[in-house]
Design a protein around this motif. Structure first.
Motif, PDB file in Angstrom:
ATOM      1  N   ALA A 147       0.781  -1.301  -0.048  1.00 27.93           N
ATOM      2  CA  ALA A 147       0.059   0.125  -0.018  1.00 27.93           C
ATOM      3  C   ALA A 147       0.691   1.206  -0.013  1.00 27.93           C
ATOM      4  O   ALA A 147       0.374   2.355  -0.111  1.00 27.93           O
ATOM      5  CB  ALA A 147      -1.003   0.034   1.144  1.00 27.93           C
ATOM      6  N   LYS A 148       2.097   1.163   0.184  1.00 28.60           N
ATOM      7  CA  LYS A 148       2.993   2.447   0.294  1.00 28.60           C
ATOM      8  C   LYS A 148       2.872   3.291   1.355  1.00 28.60           C
ATOM      9  O   LYS A 148       2.648   4.247   1.257  1.00 28.60           O
ATOM     10  CB  LYS A 148       3.050   3.113  -1.224  1.00 28.60           C
ATOM     11  N   VAL A 149       2.671   2.274   2.576  1.00 27.09           N
ATOM     12  CA  VAL A 149       2.402   3.084   3.818  1.00 27.09           C
ATOM     13  C   VAL A 149       3.375   2.765   4.632  1.00 27.09           C
ATOM     14  O   VAL A 149       3.703   1.260   4.935  1.00 27.09           O
ATOM     15  CB  VAL A 149       0.945   2.721   4.431  1.00 27.09           C
ATOM     16  N   PRO A 150       4.140   3.608   5.216  1.00 23.09           N
ATOM     17  CA  PRO A 150       5.407   3.120   6.131  1.00 23.09           C
ATOM     18  C   PRO A 150       5.175   2.482   7.376  1.00 23.09           C
ATOM     19  O   PRO A 150       3.796   3.086   8.016  1.00 23.09           O
ATOM     20  CB  PRO A 150       6.306   4.404   6.402  1.00 23.09           C
ATOM     21  N   MET A 151       5.686   1.480   7.669  1.00 22.54           N
ATOM     22  CA  MET A 151       5.589   0.755   8.989  1.00 22.54           C
ATOM     23  C   MET A 151       6.675   0.688   9.826  1.00 22.54           C
ATOM     24  O   MET A 151       7.807   0.635   9.471  1.00 22.54           O
ATOM     25  CB  MET A 151       4.956  -0.783   8.777  1.00 22.54           C
ATOM     26  N   VAL A 152       6.694   1.405  11.084  1.00 23.77           N
ATOM     27  CA  VAL A 152       7.635   1.180  11.911  1.00 23.77           C
ATOM     28  C   VAL A 152       7.507   0.228  13.218  1.00 23.77           C
ATOM     29  O   VAL A 152       6.597   0.594  13.920  1.00 23.77           O
ATOM     30  CB  VAL A 152       7.960   2.846  12.562  1.00 23.77           C
TER      31      VAL A 152
END
Length: 411
Positions: A147-152
């Motif tokens: 989804a091109k959403v950063p996960m940290v």
């Protein structure tokens, strides 16, 4: 003011009863759409991921707020929530308030994937924070990557987590460092013959055990025995009898607190008297109640944080934490949750636009950020290069015993 979305029917009760828990992996549930409200509108496009268009910035969190590893999720959530509240009290980001949307994965890997799909697709969050357990991060991370959403991740240490893709980050060290530290520590302590007791259902445990054995043998050590167990087991005496027969100098248990306490008690019952040691999976105030006195004088590697530290940025964090959690001491997972949120918040301030692709680029540029659990520089593989500490268990306390920097162990 922070708007905390309660996505689990048990979540409100958990937050009210969090004082009972202290600080501190496969069912799949059908995702149900939920309203996003009018104030925090976010849109999604194929090229830009999710984009903020309203007057709030939505950040997602998934964690084990219930289930086997609930102290992991509860502790991490407290740190994340503190960082969000502090930012909103200071005016937010460019005049926009942050909204934390928290999902409970019930300590299950399949559920982690389901709730992250909800966060990304339904809630349209601009970033995701989670998880603690590597198995759950590995399951959910591809959703964020696609989804091109950063996960940290605050504290998933298996090297495979960030290898999933360039949108996946962590603010903790990795097992290929933690395991090497454990091997060096064992060698320095004079343990030349070590048994390794791993959880075959845990990606974290398996990687830790394998990496430890590889480095320990390189140092000249011998692995005396390598029995296994599965998370959820309650009787470990057969494997412990095997370990006793191998006459090791010490036993490495790279598992989670949920089983370690019972393993320790049963180890002493069958006559295993040598030191036991492990990793950051032991971090929980439920460890000692589960073990009794069986872990007295034992050790575990952990992230560079202790409420006994006196550096100004750490004491400030502790004071802020205790203001909203009276009578509680923060642990490493509280600190790492706080740091994960702060890395995203600082990146939002630098991002060229309020969309998840620009935010990903800003997160990747994180360098020398002074977190409460150590200074954070994200390398080319999106991992934090940080110091690790060894804690010694003394009564009910975890006391700093020794620390290792990457360069001290040849990394």
């Amino acid at each position: 003011m922070i708007q905390l979305r309660q996505k689990s029917s048990l979540f409100g009760a958990l937050l009210l009863g969090v004082a009972l828990f202290g600080t501190g992996c496969k069912d799949k549930e059908e995702a149900k759409p939920s309203g996003t409200g009018k104030t925090g509108e976010t849109t999604s496009t194929a090229s830009r991921g999710n984009t903020v268009t309203g007057d709030t910035i939505k950040i997602g969190e998934y964690g084990s707020l219930t289930g086997d590893n609930s102290t992991f999720g509860i502790s991490t959530h407290r740190g994340i929530q503190l960082a969000i509240e502090e930012t909103n009290a200071a005016g937010g980001i460019n005049g926009k308030k942050l909204e934390l949307i928290s999902e409970d994965d019930n300590s299950k890997a399949e559920q982690a994937k389901t709730v992250v799909q909800k966060l990304v697709s339904n809630e349209k969050v601009i970033a995701v924070i989670g998880e603690v357990a590597s198995s759950r991060s590995i399951m959910a991370a591809p959703v964020c990557q696609d989804a091109k959403v950063p996960m940290v991740s605050p504290s998933s240490t298996n090297p495979k987590v960030t290898a999933i893709g360039d949108y996946i980050f962590r603010v903790c060290f990795t097992d290929d460092f933690q395991a090497v530290v454990a091997a060096q520590f064992a060698w320095d302590q004079g343990y030349k013959n070590v048994a390794v007791f791993t959880d075959v259902k845990s990606d974290y445990s398996k990687a830790f055990g394998e990496l430890f054995a590889k480095r320990f043998k390189t140092l000249g050590g011998k692995v005396a025995a390598e029995p296994t167990y599965q998370s959820g087991d309650v009787d470990f005496k057969a494997q412990l009898a095997t370990i006793k027969g191998a006459t090791p100098d010490a036993v490495l248990i790279p598992g989670y607190y949920t089983e370690v306490g019972t393993i320790a008690r049963q180890a002493r019952e069958v006559g295993v008297t040598v030191p036991l040691f492990g990793g950051d999976g032991w971090e929980s105030d439920q460890l000692i109640p589960g073990a009794g006195t069986a872990l007295e004088g034992c050790f575990f590697t952990n992230h560079f944080f202790s409420h006994d530290m006196t550096e100004p940025h750490i004491t400030s964090f502790i004071a802020a934490f205790q203001k909203v959690n009276p009578g509680k001491q923060p642990g490493a997972l509280d600190a790492l949750g706080y740091d994960a949120a702060k890395v995203i918040i600082e990146a939002l301030k630098r991002a060229k636009s309020l969309d998840s692709v620009a935010l990903r680029d800003a997160i990747a540029e994180t360098k020398d950020y002074q977190g409460v659990a150590g200074k954070i520089t994200l390398d080319a593989n999106r991992n934090a290069r940080k110091e690790a500490v060894l804690f010694k268990i003394v009564g009910k306390e975890f006391k700093i015993f020794k620390s290792y920097r990457p360069e001290q162990v040849g990394l």
